[in-house]
Design an enzyme around this catalytic site. Structure first.
Site, PDB file in Angstrom:
ATOM      1  N   GLY A 213       0.850  -1.189   0.000  1.00 29.61           N
ATOM      2  CA  GLY A 213       0.000   0.000   0.000  1.00 29.61           C
ATOM      3  C   GLY A 213       0.877   1.227   0.000  1.00 29.61           C
TER       4      GLY A 213
ATOM      5  N   GLN B 141       3.160  10.067   1.467  1.00 35.32           N
ATOM      6  CA  GLN B 141       4.431   9.351   1.555  1.00 35.32           C
ATOM      7  C   GLN B 141       5.346   9.650   0.370  1.00 35.32           C
ATOM      8  OE1 GLN B 141       2.292   5.386   2.422  1.00 35.32           O
ATOM      9  NE2 GLN B 141       4.241   5.190   3.498  1.00 35.32           N
TER      10      GLN B 141
ATOM     11  N   CYS C  91       5.748   0.266   7.879  1.00 28.58           N
ATOM     12  CA  CYS C  91       5.411   1.403   7.017  1.00 28.58           C
ATOM     13  C   CYS C  91       6.647   1.787   6.222  1.00 28.58           C
ATOM     14  CB  CYS C  91       4.954   2.583   7.862  1.00 28.58           C
ATOM     15  SG  CYS C  91       4.435   4.011   6.897  1.00 28.58           S
ATOM     16  N   LEU C  92       6.480   2.024   4.943  1.00 30.32           N
ATOM     17  CA  LEU C  92       7.619   2.390   4.101  1.00 30.32           C
ATOM     18  C   LEU C  92       8.240   3.710   4.557  1.00 30.32           C
ATOM     19  CD1 LEU C  92       6.161   1.400   0.616  1.00 30.32           C
ATOM     20  CD2 LEU C  92       7.723   0.084   2.068  1.00 30.32           C
TER      21      LEU C  92
ATOM     22  N   HIS D 149      -4.792   1.510   7.197  1.00 30.88           N
ATOM     23  CA  HIS D 149      -3.440   2.056   7.364  1.00 30.88           C
ATOM     24  C   HIS D 149      -3.205   3.217   6.384  1.00 30.88           C
ATOM     25  CE1 HIS D 149       1.070   1.536   8.012  1.00 30.88           C
ATOM     26  NE2 HIS D 149       1.040   2.237   6.901  1.00 30.88           N
ATOM     27  N   GLU D 150      -3.636   3.011   5.135  1.00 29.23           N
ATOM     28  CA  GLU D 150      -3.392   4.049   4.119  1.00 29.23           C
ATOM     29  C   GLU D 150      -4.303   5.253   4.308  1.00 29.23           C
ATOM     30  OE1 GLU D 150      -0.490   1.558   2.985  1.00 29.23           O
ATOM     31  OE2 GLU D 150      -0.738   3.714   2.730  1.00 29.23           O
TER      32      GLU D 150
ATOM     33  N   HIS E  58      -2.984   7.547   6.808  1.00 27.61           N
ATOM     34  CA  HIS E  58      -1.941   8.448   6.287  1.00 27.61           C
ATOM     35  C   HIS E  58      -2.545   9.756   5.779  1.00 27.61           C
ATOM     36  CE1 HIS E  58       1.986   6.485   6.379  1.00 27.61           C
ATOM     37  NE2 HIS E  58       1.499   5.378   5.885  1.00 27.61           N
TER      38      HIS E  58
HETATM   39  O1  K2U Z   1       4.020   2.370   4.108  1.00 27.75           O
HETATM   40  C1  K2U Z   1       2.891   1.954   3.813  1.00 27.75           C
HETATM   41  O2  K2U Z   1       1.891   2.616   4.055  1.00 27.75           O
HETATM   42  C2  K2U Z   1       2.780   0.565   3.195  1.00 27.75           C
HETATM   43  C3  K2U Z   1       2.535  -0.411   4.303  1.00 27.75           C
HETATM   44  C4  K2U Z   1       1.149  -0.886   4.172  1.00 27.75           C
HETATM   45  C5  K2U Z   1       0.746  -1.851   5.241  1.00 27.75           C
HETATM   46  C6  K2U Z   1       1.324  -1.848   6.497  1.00 27.75           C
HETATM   47  C7  K2U Z   1       0.885  -2.754   7.454  1.00 27.75           C
HETATM   48  C8  K2U Z   1      -0.117  -3.646   7.167  1.00 27.75           C
HETATM   49  C9  K2U Z   1      -0.685  -3.623   5.923  1.00 27.75           C
HETATM   50  C10 K2U Z   1      -0.259  -2.735   4.965  1.00 27.75           C
HETATM   51  C11 K2U Z   1       3.648  -1.481   4.321  1.00 27.75           C
HETATM   52  O3  K2U Z   1       4.910  -0.965   4.077  1.00 27.75           O
HETATM   53  S1  K2U Z   1       3.500  -2.716   3.197  1.00 27.75           S
HETATM   54  C12 K2U Z   1       4.674  -3.922   3.848  1.00 27.75           C
HETATM   55  C13 K2U Z   1       4.152  -4.598   5.120  1.00 27.75           C
HETATM   56  C14 K2U Z   1       3.023  -5.386   5.006  1.00 27.75           C
HETATM   57  C15 K2U Z   1       2.505  -6.014   6.131  1.00 27.75           C
HETATM   58  C16 K2U Z   1       3.099  -5.845   7.361  1.00 27.75           C
HETATM   59  C17 K2U Z   1       4.221  -5.046   7.473  1.00 27.75           C
HETATM   60  C18 K2U Z   1       4.750  -4.398   6.353  1.00 27.75           C
HETATM   61 ZN    ZN Z   2       2.443   3.505   5.996  1.00 26.29          ZN
END
Ligand code: K2U
Ligand code: ZN
Length: 172
Positions: free
Chosen positions: A46, A51, A94-95, A136-137, A140
């Protein structure tokens, strides 16, 4: 399309409430495409516009597994219109907060209303990881990070480490 530079916390651009998209035009469609390319390049599932430094209510998501065909979803002005009473706990990252993870509890199912890449009004119901990612998104877009859902102690430890890394990078 382009891979855009990521905004890394702590950064005030991650703490603002983004403005709604007035119309899903070619400028927004290009942003959506660039965000997807950036998300794939960074191995995310996501990504939200703040971001990549854009204060607009746009998110992209693809929770398809590595062995499945891509299934990208592009959302403008997403709104949570319903949440289940049942909750789900998922380890989140989170990225914009690289290499930090914490368990976050959120509603297990959500219904989201949004505009698609053609400006059409759509509504989706999601559960599990897709529901978590959507929440989560959308967080943001309101300046809320996953660490805002955990204890102040854990949040401060993570933010202090990220601040230290940023200062070291700036000094280098
Ligand atoms: O930075 C972001 O918003 C992308 C996130 C999205 C996300 C985080 C947690 C759970 C679901 C989605 C992540 O970087 S995507 C990589 C990820 C996925 C699951 C858990 C941890 C990291
Ligand atoms: Zn994030």
């Amino acid at each position: 399309m382009a891979v855009l530079p990521l905004v890394i916390a702590p950064d005030p651009r991650l703490k603002v409430a983004c403005r709604p998209v007035a119309a899903v035009d070619d400028r927004i469609r290009t942003l959506m495409a660039d965000m997807l390319e950036t998300m794939y390049a960074e191995d995310g599932i996501g990504l939200a516009a703040p971001q990549v430094g854009r204060e607009e209510r746009v998110i992209v998501i693809d929770v398809a597994g590595r062995d499945d065909p891509p299934n990208p979803v592009k959302l403008a002005n997403p709104e949570v219109v319903w949440t289940s009473d049942e909750l789900r706990t998922q380890e989140e990252g989170c990225l914009s907060l690289p290499e930090h993870y914490a368990e976050v509890t959120r509603p297990d199912r959500v219904r989201i209303r949004y505009l698609d890449e053609n400006g059409e009004r759509r509504e989706i119901e999601a559960e599990g990881l897709l529901a978590t990612c959507l929440q989560h998104e959308i967080d943001h877009l309101d300046g809320v990070l996953f660490v805002d859902h955990i204890s102040a102690l854990k949040r401060n430890i993570i933010l202090r480490k990220l601040t230290k890394i940023k200062k070291q990078q700036e000094a280098a």
